[in-house]
Design a protein around this motif. Structure first.
Motif, PDB file in Angstrom:
ATOM      1  N   SER B  26       0.859  -1.167   0.000  1.00 30.79           N
ATOM      2  CA  SER B  26       0.000   0.000   0.000  1.00 30.79           C
ATOM      3  C   SER B  26       0.897   1.219   0.000  1.00 30.79           C
ATOM      4  O   SER B  26       1.664   1.415   0.918  1.00 30.79           O
ATOM      5  CB  SER B  26      -0.887   0.007   1.244  1.00 30.79           C
ATOM      6  N   LYS B  27       0.784   1.977  -1.088  1.00 33.73           N
ATOM      7  CA  LYS B  27       1.347   3.310  -1.011  1.00 33.73           C
ATOM      8  C   LYS B  27       0.529   3.937   0.091  1.00 33.73           C
ATOM      9  O   LYS B  27      -0.664   3.691   0.176  1.00 33.73           O
ATOM     10  CB  LYS B  27       1.166   4.058  -2.330  1.00 33.73           C
ATOM     11  N   PRO B  29      -2.002   5.130   2.235  1.00 34.41           N
ATOM     12  CA  PRO B  29      -3.342   5.492   1.803  1.00 34.41           C
ATOM     13  C   PRO B  29      -3.535   7.008   1.776  1.00 34.41           C
ATOM     14  O   PRO B  29      -3.257   7.679   2.760  1.00 34.41           O
ATOM     15  CB  PRO B  29      -4.257   4.870   2.840  1.00 34.41           C
ATOM     16  N   ALA B  30      -3.991   7.507   0.630  1.00 32.73           N
ATOM     17  CA  ALA B  30      -4.213   8.940   0.507  1.00 32.73           C
ATOM     18  C   ALA B  30      -5.335   9.358   1.433  1.00 32.73           C
ATOM     19  O   ALA B  30      -6.116   8.529   1.883  1.00 32.73           O
ATOM     20  CB  ALA B  30      -4.563   9.280  -0.936  1.00 32.73           C
ATOM     21  N   ASN B  31      -5.402  10.627   1.712  1.00 35.42           N
ATOM     22  CA  ASN B  31      -6.421  11.135   2.608  1.00 35.42           C
ATOM     23  C   ASN B  31      -7.774  11.157   1.891  1.00 35.42           C
ATOM     24  O   ASN B  31      -7.917  11.800   0.867  1.00 35.42           O
ATOM     25  CB  ASN B  31      -6.015  12.544   3.044  1.00 35.42           C
ATOM     26  N   PRO B  32      -8.751  10.435   2.419  1.00 40.37           N
ATOM     27  CA  PRO B  32     -10.030  10.378   1.717  1.00 40.37           C
ATOM     28  C   PRO B  32     -10.743  11.723   1.645  1.00 40.37           C
ATOM     29  O   PRO B  32     -11.661  11.894   0.853  1.00 40.37           O
ATOM     30  CB  PRO B  32     -10.848   9.367   2.516  1.00 40.37           C
ATOM     31  N   SER B  33     -10.324  12.696   2.469  1.00 40.25           N
ATOM     32  CA  SER B  33     -11.027  13.980   2.427  1.00 40.25           C
ATOM     33  C   SER B  33     -10.423  14.929   1.388  1.00 40.25           C
ATOM     34  O   SER B  33     -10.878  16.046   1.226  1.00 40.25           O
ATOM     35  CB  SER B  33     -11.022  14.626   3.809  1.00 40.25           C
ATOM     36  N   ASN B  34      -9.395  14.477   0.657  1.00 38.50           N
ATOM     37  CA  ASN B  34      -8.777  15.304  -0.381  1.00 38.50           C
ATOM     38  C   ASN B  34      -9.609  15.317  -1.658  1.00 38.50           C
ATOM     39  O   ASN B  34      -9.965  14.265  -2.161  1.00 38.50           O
ATOM     40  CB  ASN B  34      -7.406  14.728  -0.731  1.00 38.50           C
ATOM     41  N   PRO B  35      -9.879  16.500  -2.208  1.00 33.93           N
ATOM     42  CA  PRO B  35     -10.642  16.529  -3.445  1.00 33.93           C
ATOM     43  C   PRO B  35      -9.779  16.187  -4.658  1.00 33.93           C
ATOM     44  O   PRO B  35      -8.564  16.217  -4.595  1.00 33.93           O
ATOM     45  CB  PRO B  35     -11.121  17.974  -3.529  1.00 33.93           C
ATOM     46  N   GLY B  36     -10.398  15.876  -5.768  1.00 33.78           N
ATOM     47  CA  GLY B  36      -9.682  15.544  -7.002  1.00 33.78           C
ATOM     48  C   GLY B  36      -9.956  16.566  -8.090  1.00 33.78           C
ATOM     49  O   GLY B  36     -10.293  17.705  -7.810  1.00 33.78           O
ATOM     50  N   ASN B  37      -9.799  16.161  -9.341  1.00 28.76           N
ATOM     51  CA  ASN B  37     -10.019  17.085 -10.451  1.00 28.76           C
ATOM     52  C   ASN B  37     -11.199  16.658 -11.316  1.00 28.76           C
ATOM     53  O   ASN B  37     -11.709  15.559 -11.184  1.00 28.76           O
ATOM     54  CB  ASN B  37      -8.756  17.208 -11.293  1.00 28.76           C
ATOM     55  N   GLU B  38     -11.575  17.526 -12.237  1.00 30.68           N
ATOM     56  CA  GLU B  38     -12.737  17.275 -13.072  1.00 30.68           C
ATOM     57  C   GLU B  38     -12.352  17.163 -14.525  1.00 30.68           C
ATOM     58  O   GLU B  38     -11.359  17.744 -14.960  1.00 30.68           O
ATOM     59  CB  GLU B  38     -13.726  18.431 -12.918  1.00 30.68           C
ATOM     60  N   SER B  39     -13.134  16.496 -15.324  1.00 29.15           N
ATOM     61  CA  SER B  39     -12.796  16.359 -16.743  1.00 29.15           C
ATOM     62  C   SER B  39     -13.607  17.337 -17.579  1.00 29.15           C
ATOM     63  O   SER B  39     -14.550  17.951 -17.123  1.00 29.15           O
ATOM     64  CB  SER B  39     -13.067  14.938 -17.198  1.00 29.15           C
TER      65      SER B  39
END
Lengths: 797, 190
Positions: B26-27, B29-39
């Motif tokens: 497991s790299k 685990p990223a923080n689940p509360s972090n937002p991502g990007n949109e397409s």
């Protein structure tokens, strides 16, 4: 020769018994004693080994066939082995001195035939108050190379939700996805199982036995076990001196699939055991009778390793597996809007039918699943402790055909990339019999979190925590068993908002808690007939997509809208099971009734959603009380010594009690028939058989209709298409009959044997579409498939 | 005694193996509360008509949905055209969620062989013809000719097909390929 083997046995037990002496003060012990006979001649058998598991205490029968064992009060599986005879195991509860006689069947005469000895029969009659189906290694070997889901579909009450050949989800009594729990090596399998086109991440070559427990079973298995539980049981690790293995090769003509798999295992007399196992499958586009389905190939590579230690302190097993697959999604099923969907359905066959290829293009899925489990069993004076720890990481990447409106390139990140981590732990205490009560007290907990790292969000990021506590007790008498259980579960989850979310404007926490209970009775009416009733409850929280999804599903051109206020779904199921077991006939008939309150399903909204891509019919997740009922029946009948007939019947009905309409996409009525004919040995060829099979599937005539909206929104592109859509999307395809034939043999050259099996599925290359196939709108199901399987055991297993 | 030693040794080894797998696979685990990007998406479609006999007279219809699949309905402004005239029409397709705004028209032009617009008129006395072609001599539909007749009202449906078989009849969209755009504009002729 036999003398020598007795000696080895005696030596083995001397070692085991020697190991036993190291345990300290002995609790009160009882004597288990009896005789071991030859089933045919009634001759008493000298030198048969009798071992009590999991204690591993054993003895060898004397010259007059008698044996005697001192054992502490407890529940045991008594295993009896003798060279040249089929082994046998019987479960006993020991709380007083007990006499137990065994009759062993010689395995020289009836080789592969199913002849069940009287004790096995009794065991089967009394095994579970719930309906239970078991696929043994032999059954599984006949399906090796197919997906895990597909290999289960001949069981009564089990069907398959299929997305082409590469994605198959088991459907138990009409329920699937998050309503069926899969236990893999003692751990609940956790992927993104809510998706209908998300297959369980299971290496189909790895389990040596699959058990399907049907009906609500939350008390022992926690939330989600509404349809049932599928347990994958690995082969027990060797715990004495041994080196063995198996190697197998499969070839499938239809999609030109090749598969290689194998395992090696070893053991030492100090109780250590190990196994490594791996498999590789590669397949190209599969073919319906008249055309090839573009981009339907897959490639899968799986690996697992386990290490175990079995000593007088107990048993510990460490298991690790990595599952990896890349699979193409048939490009004809990728739909951009309602008009295109209706065009595709009306066209009747895919628009593009390119030549066969192994290449996997967009759209595709790439999934990697890691599972680590540590299982421990520790006998104590007052009972037995069982522990399970599991760690899982699921990495699901879905690549769309387009990125925005540009065709995707290999350099692009996946459209969706879901990363799910799950940790679970469980401790169970199986207490010593108290009077005639045996039982288990357990606690379990889990932590899960999901992180999106792709281009878009299919579901939000979330964290979830669960705890559960349960007690299950059985009251065992000679001819009947009564059981009851109670469980409490608590789940807390937080879903995180994301940019562009139309639905989840702020982080949202939801907590759920519930009690579940179960009770069952098994009554053995006659020596070969038993009757059981089971009352079970189960629950599940609404899954994350049901709460928060908002967007188009491109497989069906549906705009799916979640409902964040959904509540838990609860099931109350009542089963009646009749079991009949003789040496010639083995039958289980189960009738069930499953009442689900707050059943979550997609309800069509009358107004379509208008987007720049055109209009999409809208569906919202809703809850309604629902009733499912049906029959699962299976019969195995050895008509003649070399001819056996098998039949299974699965019938399920489901109604929405609020609208009085049938539930969408329930399995059609299904009957499977099989004739297994055993042929005499010819020279090197032994265990020869030929099988003819038929699968008869009726058209599903119970389906809901979609309401016509009274007025379509202004500037709706295509009104007639929308009306066509409402009609076509629910319409089930015609019924069908498929025929299969297979033949097998075992060739022995010197000490090495080879098991060869040749089968033809869909013998007459029949064109058909199954109602549970998600490609049924676009293309026919797979045509004729010729399958060759070769199995080579290595060393002694 | 020897057994005991062996057991603890085993447990240590087991623990090592476990931590190896847990940490190694497991790299963190990223923080689940972090937002991502949109397409990217299409938000805006513009059709501009320039009257042939008087190029100062320009008419524009627009279909715009800034929140894409969001709950807000699109804003639509249709055509109000003079009767018995001819127009030269040009299309613009934009993604207005991005800053600066992305002009998708250029992309469509670049991949002209893979794209085609279809125009379906119903109710209104309006005729539309292609006025452009790709390198294979097949229509694209970014540029069109429109002609009005007598007073009437109805709709103009515009479809953009991607990776479809090219069809020369402007009002019959190909049944294969993907639909990038499918909208309806109101049309009034007086």
């Amino acid at each position: 020769m036999r003398r020598l083997i007795y000696l080895v046995f005696l030596l083995e037990f001397a070692i085991t018994l020697n190991a036993q002496t190291s345990s300290t003060a002995k609790p009160e012990e009882y004597r288990l004693y009896g005789k071991v006979f030859d089933a045919k001649t009634q001759e008493r058998l000298f030198g048969a080994s009798v071992v009590a598991m999991p204690l591993k205490r054993g003895t060898v029968s004397k010259e007059n066939g008698t044996y005697s064992l001192m054992l502490p009060k407890g529940e045991y599986e008594i295993q009896v082995r003798f060279v040249g005879y089929r082994s046998k195991s019987v479960r006993v509860v020991l709380n007083a001195d007990k006499e137990l006689n065994f009759t062993l069947e010689s395995d020289a005469i009836e080789t592969e035939e199913v002849i069940i000895s009287t004790d096995r029969e009794k065991e089967k009659l009394m095994e579970s108050s719930q309906s239970l189906d078991v696929m043994t290694k032999e059954d599984l070997d006949k399906h090796r190379g197919q997906t895990f889901g597909e290999s289960l579909k001949n069981l009564a009450g089990v069907s398959v939700l299929q997305t082409g050949v590469s994605i198959a989800k088991p459907v138990v009594r009409g329920l699937h996805s998050q309503r069926v729990v899969i236990i893999n090596s003692g751990v609940r399998q956790e992927g993104q199982q809510w998706g209908a086109e998300h297959a369980p991440e299971i290496d189909p070559f790895s389990p040596s036995e699959i058990q399907v427990l049907k009906g609500a079973s939350s008390v022992l298995y926690g939330s989600d076990a509404i349809g049932g539980v599928i347990r994958l049981v690995p082969k027990p690790l060797p715990s004495s001196q041994l080196f063995a293995g198996e190697f197998s090769l499969n070839a499938f003509s239809n999609n030109r699939q090749g598969a290689v798999s194998g395992f090696l295992e070893g053991g030492f007399d100090n109780g250590f055991g190990w196994r490594i196992q791996g498999s590789f499958r590669k397949a190209g586009d599969y073919a319906a009778p008249n055309y090839t389905l573009a981009n339907s190939g897959f490639q899968e590579q799986d690996f697992s390793a386990s290490l175990g230690l079995s000593r007088d302190f107990g048993r510990m097993t460490l298991y690790f597996s990595r599952f990896n697959t890349e699979l193409g999604i048939f490009s004809g099923a990728h739909i951009s809007n309602t008009t295109d969907l209706v065009n595709a359905i009306l066209r009747g066959a895919p628009a593009s039918q390119p030549a066969f290829s192994y290449t996997i293009n967009f759209p595709k899925q790439a999934i990697t699943h890691y599972l680590l489990s540590i299982h421990g069993e520790f006998p104590l004076r007052i009972g037995r402790i069982e522990t399970n720890y599991g760690w899982q990481y699921n990495d699901r990447r879905e690549f769309d055909l387009h990125r925005g409106r540009r065709r995707a390139t290999p350099e692009d990140p996946p459209a969706y990339n879901l990363n799910l981590w799950t940790y679970n732990g469980e401790i169970k205490f199986h207490h010593q019999p108290i009077g005639e009560f045996i039982g288990t007290l357990g606690v379990s907990g889990s932590k899960q979190f999901n992180v999106n790292s792709g281009d878009a969000y299919l579901i939000p990021n979330f964290e979830a925590y669960t705890v559960g506590i349960f007690l299950f007790e059985e009251f065992v008498r000679e001819n009947w068993t009564l059981n009851a259980g109670l469980r409490y579960d608590y789940r807390s989850q937080i879903a995180y908002t994301f940019p562009g979310s139309r639905f989840l404007q702020a982080n949202a926490q939801r907590d759920f808690q519930t009690f579940t209970l179960c009770s069952g009775i098994i009554y053995q009416l006659f020596s070969n007939l038993s009757l059981s009733f089971n009352l079970g409850t189960a629950w599940r929280p609404p899954s994350i997509n049901e709460l928060y999804s908002y967007g188009v599903h491109h497989g069906t051109a549906q705009f799916e809208i979640g409902d964040s206020t959904l509540n838990i779904e609860k099931s109350l199921s009542l089963d009646g099971i009749l079991r009949y077991e003789t040496s010639r006939v083995s039958t289980e008939i189960a009738i069930y009734h499953n009442l689900i309150s707050g059943f979550i399903y997609l309800f069509p909204l009358s107004e379509p959603t208008v987007t720049f891509r055109g209009a999409f019919p809208s569906f919202r997740y809703q809850q309604a009380d629902t009733r499912l009922y049906g029959i699962d029946a299976s019969v195995k009948w050895s008509i003649l010594s070399d001819l056996r007939l098998d039949a299974t019947l699965s019938v399920v009905r489901a109604d929405n009690l609020q609208t009085n309409e049938p539930i969408y996409q329930m399995p059609s009525d299904r009957l499977t028939l099989l004739a297994h004919y055993h042929l005499n040995d010819v020279g090197l060829f032994k265990s020869n058989f030929i099988e003819l099979g038929a699968t008869l599937v009726r058209r599903q005539y119970r389906y809901p209709t979609l309401p016509q909206p009274e007025t379509l929104p202004p500037f709706f592109p295509d009104e007639n298409t929308y009306r066509d859509y409402l009609r076509l999307i629910v319409q089930p395809p015609a019924g069908y009959a498929l025929f299969n034939v297979s033949a097998g043999t075992q060739v022995s050259i010197g000490k090495q044997s080879f098991v060869i099996n040749l089968s033809v599925q869909n013998l007459f290359n029949r064109q058909y579409r199954d109602y549970l196939s998600r490609f049924r709108y676009f293309a026919d199901d797979a045509g004729r498939n010729i399958v060759l399987r070769l199995n080579v055991p290595i060393g002694k297993t | 005694m020897q057994n005991k030693k062996f057991n603890s040794l085993f447990l240590i080894r087991a623990a090592l193996v476990v931590s190896f797998f847990v940490v190694g696979c497991s790299k963190d685990p990223a923080n689940p509360s972090n937002p991502g990007n949109e397409s990217e998406t299409i938000t805006t479609f513009k059709l501009r008509f320039v009257q042939e006999d008087d190029t100062t007279r320009v008419f524009e219809a627009q279909w715009r949905d800034l929140d894409g699949q969001g709950p807000n309905p699109p804003t639509i402004s249709g055509f109000s055209l003079p009767a018995n005239k001819s127009f030269k029409g040009t299309v613009k397709v934009l993604d207005e969620t991005k800053n600066p705004v992305v002009d998708l028209t250029e992309e469509i032009e670049k991949e002209a062989e893979a794209h085609q617009f279809f125009y379906i008129v119903s109710g209104a006395n309006l005729t539309i013809e292609y006025d452009d072609e790709d390198s294979n001599g097949k229509p694209i539909g970014l540029e069109i000719m429109a002609t009005t007749a007598g007073s009437s009202s109805g709709t103009l449906r515009v479809i953009l097909k991607h990776e479809a078989t090219k069809n020369t009849t402007i009002s019959v969209p190909s049944t294969d390929g993907d639909t990038d755009l499918d909208i309806v504009l109101p049309v009034r002729i007086q």
